[in-house]
Design a protein around this motif. Sequence first.
Motif, PDB file in Angstrom:
ATOM      1  N   GLU A 207      26.006  43.711   8.680  1.00  0.00           N
ATOM      2  CA  GLU A 207      25.558  44.849   7.721  1.00  0.00           C
ATOM      3  C   GLU A 207      24.389  45.830   8.505  1.00  0.00           C
ATOM      4  O   GLU A 207      24.593  46.937   8.358  1.00  0.00           O
ATOM      5  CB  GLU A 207      24.941  44.106   6.404  1.00  0.00           C
ATOM      6  CG  GLU A 207      24.098  44.991   5.511  1.00  0.00           C
ATOM      7  CD  GLU A 207      24.942  45.624   4.479  1.00  0.00           C
ATOM      8  OE1 GLU A 207      24.671  46.484   3.828  1.00  0.00           O
ATOM      9  OE2 GLU A 207      26.496  45.411   4.583  1.00  0.00           O
ATOM     10  N   GLU A 208      23.607  45.070   9.151  1.00  0.00           N
ATOM     11  CA  GLU A 208      22.685  45.866   9.613  1.00  0.00           C
ATOM     12  C   GLU A 208      23.370  47.063  10.840  1.00  0.00           C
ATOM     13  O   GLU A 208      22.548  48.058  10.950  1.00  0.00           O
ATOM     14  CB  GLU A 208      21.436  45.104  10.420  1.00  0.00           C
ATOM     15  CG  GLU A 208      20.638  44.451   9.358  1.00  0.00           C
ATOM     16  CD  GLU A 208      19.562  43.541  10.048  1.00  0.00           C
ATOM     17  OE1 GLU A 208      19.532  43.732  11.175  1.00  0.00           O
ATOM     18  OE2 GLU A 208      18.944  42.897   9.198  1.00  0.00           O
ATOM     19  N   THR A 209      24.295  46.588  11.437  1.00  0.00           N
ATOM     20  CA  THR A 209      24.739  47.366  12.667  1.00  0.00           C
ATOM     21  C   THR A 209      26.077  48.197  12.354  1.00  0.00           C
ATOM     22  O   THR A 209      25.964  49.475  13.011  1.00  0.00           O
ATOM     23  CB  THR A 209      25.050  46.379  13.752  1.00  0.00           C
ATOM     24  OG1 THR A 209      26.120  45.512  13.324  1.00  0.00           O
ATOM     25  CG2 THR A 209      24.035  45.624  14.357  1.00  0.00           C
ATOM     26  N   SER A 210      26.745  47.835  11.027  1.00  0.00           N
ATOM     27  CA  SER A 210      27.978  48.443  10.743  1.00  0.00           C
ATOM     28  C   SER A 210      28.258  48.991   9.614  1.00  0.00           C
ATOM     29  O   SER A 210      29.006  49.775   9.263  1.00  0.00           O
ATOM     30  CB  SER A 210      29.031  47.867  11.745  1.00  0.00           C
ATOM     31  OG  SER A 210      29.518  46.694  10.916  1.00  0.00           O
ATOM     32  N   GLY A 211      27.571  48.180   8.553  1.00  0.00           N
ATOM     33  CA  GLY A 211      27.635  48.397   7.297  1.00  0.00           C
ATOM     34  C   GLY A 211      28.980  47.642   6.753  1.00  0.00           C
ATOM     35  O   GLY A 211      29.521  47.995   5.793  1.00  0.00           O
ATOM     36  N   ARG A 212      29.683  46.892   7.419  1.00  0.00           N
ATOM     37  CA  ARG A 212      30.829  46.321   7.078  1.00  0.00           C
ATOM     38  C   ARG A 212      30.965  45.658   5.519  1.00  0.00           C
ATOM     39  O   ARG A 212      32.095  45.719   4.987  1.00  0.00           O
ATOM     40  CB  ARG A 212      31.268  45.231   8.187  1.00  0.00           C
ATOM     41  CG  ARG A 212      32.729  44.766   8.081  1.00  0.00           C
ATOM     42  CD  ARG A 212      33.354  44.027   9.129  1.00  0.00           C
ATOM     43  NE  ARG A 212      34.394  43.084   8.948  1.00  0.00           N
ATOM     44  CZ  ARG A 212      34.866  41.899   9.475  1.00  0.00           C
ATOM     45  NH1 ARG A 212      34.100  41.621  10.619  1.00  0.00           N
ATOM     46  NH2 ARG A 212      35.908  41.490   9.280  1.00  0.00           N
ATOM     47  N   SER A 213      29.727  44.784   5.480  1.00  0.00           N
ATOM     48  CA  SER A 213      29.750  43.993   4.263  1.00  0.00           C
ATOM     49  C   SER A 213      29.594  44.813   2.895  1.00  0.00           C
ATOM     50  O   SER A 213      30.373  44.529   2.088  1.00  0.00           O
ATOM     51  CB  SER A 213      28.602  42.965   4.285  1.00  0.00           C
ATOM     52  OG  SER A 213      28.842  41.956   5.489  1.00  0.00           O
ATOM     53  N   SER A 214      28.840  45.761   3.113  1.00  0.00           N
ATOM     54  CA  SER A 214      28.875  46.749   2.083  1.00  0.00           C
ATOM     55  C   SER A 214      30.078  47.525   1.809  1.00  0.00           C
ATOM     56  O   SER A 214      30.604  47.823   0.591  1.00  0.00           O
ATOM     57  CB  SER A 214      27.533  47.780   2.190  1.00  0.00           C
ATOM     58  OG  SER A 214      28.049  48.496   3.431  1.00  0.00           O
ATOM     59  N   ARG A 215      31.089  47.808   2.746  1.00  0.00           N
ATOM     60  CA  ARG A 215      32.156  48.522   2.511  1.00  0.00           C
ATOM     61  C   ARG A 215      33.192  47.295   1.921  1.00  0.00           C
ATOM     62  O   ARG A 215      33.883  48.009   1.110  1.00  0.00           O
ATOM     63  CB  ARG A 215      32.800  48.611   3.892  1.00  0.00           C
ATOM     64  CG  ARG A 215      33.841  49.580   4.030  1.00  0.00           C
ATOM     65  CD  ARG A 215      33.331  51.126   3.627  1.00  0.00           C
ATOM     66  NE  ARG A 215      34.287  52.019   3.376  1.00  0.00           N
ATOM     67  CZ  ARG A 215      34.288  53.319   2.935  1.00  0.00           C
ATOM     68  NH1 ARG A 215      33.107  53.676   2.468  1.00  0.00           N
ATOM     69  NH2 ARG A 215      35.359  54.077   2.980  1.00  0.00           N
ATOM     70  N   ALA A 216      32.940  46.140   2.074  1.00  0.00           N
ATOM     71  CA  ALA A 216      33.975  45.326   1.522  1.00  0.00           C
ATOM     72  C   ALA A 216      33.444  45.098   0.142  1.00  0.00           C
ATOM     73  O   ALA A 216      34.406  44.858  -0.885  1.00  0.00           O
ATOM     74  CB  ALA A 216      33.599  43.686   2.316  1.00  0.00           C
ATOM     75  N   LEU A 217      32.088  45.154  -0.321  1.00  0.00           N
ATOM     76  CA  LEU A 217      31.760  45.096  -1.803  1.00  0.00           C
ATOM     77  C   LEU A 217      32.316  46.459  -2.215  1.00  0.00           C
ATOM     78  O   LEU A 217      32.836  46.132  -3.581  1.00  0.00           O
ATOM     79  CB  LEU A 217      30.278  45.025  -1.848  1.00  0.00           C
ATOM     80  CG  LEU A 217      29.861  45.123  -3.056  1.00  0.00           C
ATOM     81  CD1 LEU A 217      30.323  43.798  -3.898  1.00  0.00           C
ATOM     82  CD2 LEU A 217      28.341  45.083  -3.209  1.00  0.00           C
TER      83      LEU A 217
END
Length: 267
Positions: A207-217
């Motif tokens: 999340e801190e480096t690429s924002g992947r998790s927030s994109r998943a949400l």
Amino acid sequence: MASFLHDAHPRLEAAFVAMLDESLAPRDPSMLLATVRSLDLPPDSMAVDVGCGEGAHAFRLAAHFGLRVLGIDPVQRHLDLAREARRSEPEVVASRVSFERGTADRIPLRDASVDLVWCRDTLAHAPSLASAFREFARVLRPGGRALVHQVLATDLLAPEEADWLFPVLGVVPASVDLDTTEGAISHSGLVVDASVDLGSEWGEHEEETSGRSSRALLHVARLQRDPERYREAFGDAAYDVMLGECLWQVYGMLGKLTSRVHLLRRP
């Protein structure tokens, strides 16, 4: 509580948010390579990458440590892509890496022939953890190590949520159950040298480096708000798989799933 919400909280909120924006220095997947480095394996030691996918980890093990690596995977497409990627690697790396069909409970190597079993993000799909850990013990030489990363369910995961994460089974499988894992390791004959609970750390780092998790949400929200849009475009099976993959990431951040790394040794 009502007075706190209207009076004290507004005065604390900005400072609270500022502190929440400070990193807690989460560990990231490179910790696995650091663990391998700490083992000080001699060059040309034999490693097996269980569930190698397209070969990225196998190539790293060969490049960083000079290991000979057999990557195994049950999916032919993964093996084809890994072999294709091997052609682009420097000869000093490519010559040390090969790929064959295999599974966690059926590794195509002789007894006591391996110095390192590397198994990352694979055992959630294993039909039997007991068989998998026994197989790791079989192929390891005395003193050999297994470095295993698993995703496990926690008590926060509601039974009905299994339908989304595991649509074929409809229940949480034993392969992501902590008690089943510990029992399987204990009965395999392997010794636990270290066990590290990571919780959401890898997800936080992502999340801190690429924002992947927030994109998943965001993707979960879209999938659930207009499911027919995606079902019509890609079919029910693809929709179920995509929803499960996105929720896998989100639930890891919410603590419904957790990560654990085991460093195991064959006595």
